[in-house]
Design an enzyme around this catalytic site. Structure first.
Site, PDB file in Angstrom:
ATOM      1  CB  THR A 120      -2.971 -18.156 -10.000  1.00 38.40           C
ATOM      2  OG1 THR A 120      -4.118 -18.485 -10.766  1.00 38.40           O
ATOM      3  CG2 THR A 120      -3.438 -17.675  -8.631  1.00 38.40           C
ATOM      4  CG  ASP A 121      -5.609 -16.984 -14.656  1.00 43.41           C
ATOM      5  OD1 ASP A 121      -5.734 -17.767 -13.690  1.00 43.41           O
ATOM      6  OD2 ASP A 121      -5.968 -17.278 -15.817  1.00 43.41           O
ATOM      7  CD  GLU A 122      -8.156 -20.083  -9.963  1.00 40.83           C
ATOM      8  OE1 GLU A 122      -8.708 -20.002  -8.858  1.00 40.83           O
ATOM      9  OE2 GLU A 122      -8.059 -21.144 -10.604  1.00 40.83           O
ATOM     10  CE1 TYR A 152      -4.095 -21.816  -5.520  1.00 38.68           C
ATOM     11  CE2 TYR A 152      -5.626 -21.060  -7.206  1.00 38.68           C
ATOM     12  CZ  TYR A 152      -4.343 -21.388  -6.816  1.00 38.68           C
ATOM     13  OH  TYR A 152      -3.304 -21.277  -7.710  1.00 38.68           O
ATOM     14  CE  LYS A 182      -0.526 -18.792  -5.827  1.00 37.01           C
ATOM     15  NZ  LYS A 182       0.797 -19.435  -5.558  1.00 37.01           N
TER      16      LYS A 182
END
Ligand code: NAD
Ligand code: DAU
Length: 339
Positions: free
Chosen positions: A125-127, A153, A157
């Protein structure tokens, strides 16, 4: 070609399975999913009877079960979508996020090492890049942006990404990673911004906007994400990370107002509530690498994608009304009751 798709009963995984079975009818897909609150077997009903599809209810953290499946299926490719994915739940309790998103990834990659694999693809994810300031529209996340996470979260990741790159370097595991921006489209669980606002607006319930609604996300129609992963599997280089995003930055409040307008609901339903802890301000992906190296470009613009998505939620009320009952109602009360 046998491909294990983990987390295929969830939002993006199910869309990916539909896309692959349609575009590569010669592939065999084995979906491994634990069916958590976010996984819904009824989503996969349209493909359940296909000869080249198999569903297996297992946990990616269960080493014995995963090895057994590899022994039976001898997959050439694994695409790992399985994860705990909701930031607010990770703030409430990080434990299961570390369990599934880090240790589960370790089990899947150990199985790949033990049985041999042509490709292990980690859906990230870009997060993992953290956030960008609101007043610097010139700044975008590239694959070289340092990992700088905000929530349990995103930290889990990022941990998985680092582990995947370590398995590539140390053991030579043929790994690729994609880091995508916010997806929207059919079959997204109604705890996430767009389906939650659609469902609440249809029920004339308050639309809970965090803070002032000024946070920015970069939205991509889910099928474009699926196409990007398929392309990475076919043409991507092992050991590489690919950012996936649509250059479609929008403020949360503008999305919510758009949903109100599309559904003919009053903006007076909008309710500003306490902000998310550690709330990332802005995400924005630079997708130049996947465009230049693999020729990927998003095909569905937001104006069209959001109309298709709203139409889907209107036409499939039973899908989300059913899963929106039970555990989800308790979650909703906990999350929004006193906010
Ligand atoms: P989702 O929450 O809709 O679905 C997750 C699926 O994984 C569910 O079917 C669930 O049952 C399954 N699962 C959870 N724990 C499991 C376990 N231990 N073993 C087996 N299955 C398990 O998620 P999503 O939004 O479809 O996201 C899929 C992947 O894409 C995730 O890895 C997420 O981090 C990533 N991602 C999501 C977005 C987004 O906007 N939704 C954007 C970029 C990346
Ligand atoms: O960027 C990719 C990520 O996008 C994925 O990795 C995550 O799995 C996915 O959940 C998503 O994370 P976000 O936190 O961006 O998505 P969410 O839909 O939870 O929230 C989008 C924005 O809307 C965010 O700024 C918080 C805000 N929001 C969300 C909810 C649920 C609200 O204002 N009100 C709400 O009720």
């Amino acid at each position: 070609m046998t491909m294990i798709v983990t987390g295929g009963a969830g939002f993006i995984g199910s869309n990916f399975i539909f896309y692959i079975l349609q575009t590569h009818p010669d592939y065999r897909i084995v979906c491994l999913d634990k069916l958590t609150y976010a996984g819904n077997l009824s989503t996969l009903a349209p493909v359940m009877e296909k000869d080249n599809f198999r569903f297996v209810k297992e946990d990616i953290c269960d080493r014995e079960a995963v090895y057994r499946l590899f022994e039976e299926e001898r997959p050439e490719v694994v695409v790992n979508f399985a994860a705990e994915t909701h930031v607010d739940r990770s703030i409430e309790d990080p434990s299961i996020f570390l369990q599934t998103n880090v240790l589960g990834v370790q089990v899947m990659m150990d199985a790949c090492r033990k049985y041999g694999i042509k490709r292990y693809h980690q859906v990230s994810t870009d997060e993992v890049y953290g956030d960008l300031p609101l007043d610097r529209p010139d700044l975008l996340f590239t694959e070289d942006t340092p990992l700088h996470t905000s929530s349990p979260y995103s930290s889990s990741k990022a941990g998985a990404d680092l582990l995947a790159m370590a398995y590539h370097r140390t053991y030579g595991l043929p790994v690729t990673i994609s880091r995508c921006s916010n997806n929207y489209g059919p079959y997204q669980f109604p705890e996430k911004l767009i389906p939650l606002m659609i469902a609440n607006a249809l029920a004339d319930k308050p639309l809970p906007v965090y803070g002032q609604g000024l946070n920015v996300r970069d939205w991509l129609y889910v099928e474009d994400h699926c196409k990007a992963i398929d392309l990475i599997l076919q043409k991507g280089c092992v050991g590489e990370v690919y950012n996936v995003g649509g250059h479609n930055e929008m403020r949360n409040i503008d999305i919510v107002k758009l949903i109100c307008a599309e559904l003919g609901k009053p903006e007076s339903l909008i309710t500003y509530v306490t902000d998310r802890k550690g709330h990332d301000l802005r995400y924005a992906i630079d997708p130049a690498k996947i465009y230049k190296e693999l020729g990927w470009l998003p095909e569905t613009c937001f104006a069209e994608g959001i109309k298709k998505t709203i139409r889907w939620y209107l036409d499939n009320r039973s899908w989300w009304e059913e899963i929106g009952s039970g555990e989800y109602q308790k979650y909703y009360e906990r999350m929004y009751g006193n906010r």
